[in-house]
Design a protein around this motif. Structure first.
Motif: not given
Length: 254
Positions: A164-181
């Motif tokens: 779940k800690g890894a999933l939180l990190a992935f959640t935040r990096t995905a938010a960074k990349e997908l936000g402009p979309m």
């Protein structure tokens, strides 16, 4: 861009029972079209779909398989339209039983990898299957399910909490990349829920202790968590991304 929940198609992974079923019911209550994903819980998922009616359907896929996820997305799209919202709730088989947990001296990397494959790998497969559609329309909502054990590992479930800690990190990096979309990515983290299949092995005394230490004086329910998930899919969360909302009655202050 904002859209009401009633205009959305929502995929909830691991939704045949427990928290996933509560989330599916919550979205259905608000008028969304709901795709109930399951891996093994076919009878429960189909019963839930029947209960909810024509705006819900059960779809089988192991989220760790990109091929199965792709096939599931095609089936959902054919019936309801491509999903606009993903709630990644699927969990590798796990029981919250402190007495039976794997201690560090008996744990292998395979234990952690198995949890991470579903938590992070499943999120990746579903995101990749949805990204083209969401980017094309400039709108998407991704909600992952975490745990307050990262802030308060009252029972050291090493494999589950690490995943779940890894999933939180992935959640935040995905938010960074997908936000402009136009795609937001957030996490809702609960404490021990009363009661799901995973928490059924937890003794009543543990629930009582948690309730006594919680400012609201009670243990969080799946329905409490489900309503918090709705927030991130609603127009009210249009400017929120990369966040982790802890829903545990105030037991942990994040």
């Amino acid at each position: 861009m904002t859209r009401p929940i009633s205009d959305l198609t929502v995929l909830v992974t691991g939704a045949g029972r427990g928290l996933g079923a509560a989330i599916a019911r919550a979205f259905h209550r608000e008028g969304a079209r709901v795709a109930i994903n399951y891996r093994n819980s076919q009878a429960a998922a189909e019963a839930l779909a029947t209960e909810l009616g024509p705006r819900a359907g059960a779809f089988k896929a192991d989220v760790t398989s990109s091929e199965q996820v792709g096939a599931m997305m095609d089936q959902i799209t054919a019936r309801f339209g491509a999903p606009d919202v993903l709630v990644h709730n699927a969990l590798a088989d796990f029981a919250f039983n402190g007495d039976a947990r794997a201690h560090l001296d008996r744990m292998s990397w395979a234990d952690i990898a198995r949890q991470t494959e579903t938590s992070v790998g499943g999120a990746l497969n579903c995101l990749q299957a949805m990204q083209t559609h969401c980017a094309a329309q400039g709108y998407g909502r991704i909600v992952t399910i975490g745990t307050n054990l990262m802030q308060n590992p009252v029972v050291p479930y090493h494999d589950y909490t690490a995943a779940k800690g890894a999933l939180l990190a992935f959640t935040r990096t995905a938010a960074k990349e997908l936000g402009p979309m136009g795609i937001t990515v957030n996490m809702v983290s609960g404490g021990l829920l009363r009661t799901t299949d995973a928490s059924a092995a937890t003794p009543d005394a543990v629930f009582d202790i948690i309730a006594s230490q919680t400012p609201l004086g009670r243990v969080t329910t799946p329905e409490d968590m489900a309503d918090a998930v709705l927030f991130f899919a609603s127009p009210w969360a249009r400017a929120v991304t990369g966040q982790n909302l802890i829903v545990d009655g105030g037991l942990v202050f994040g």
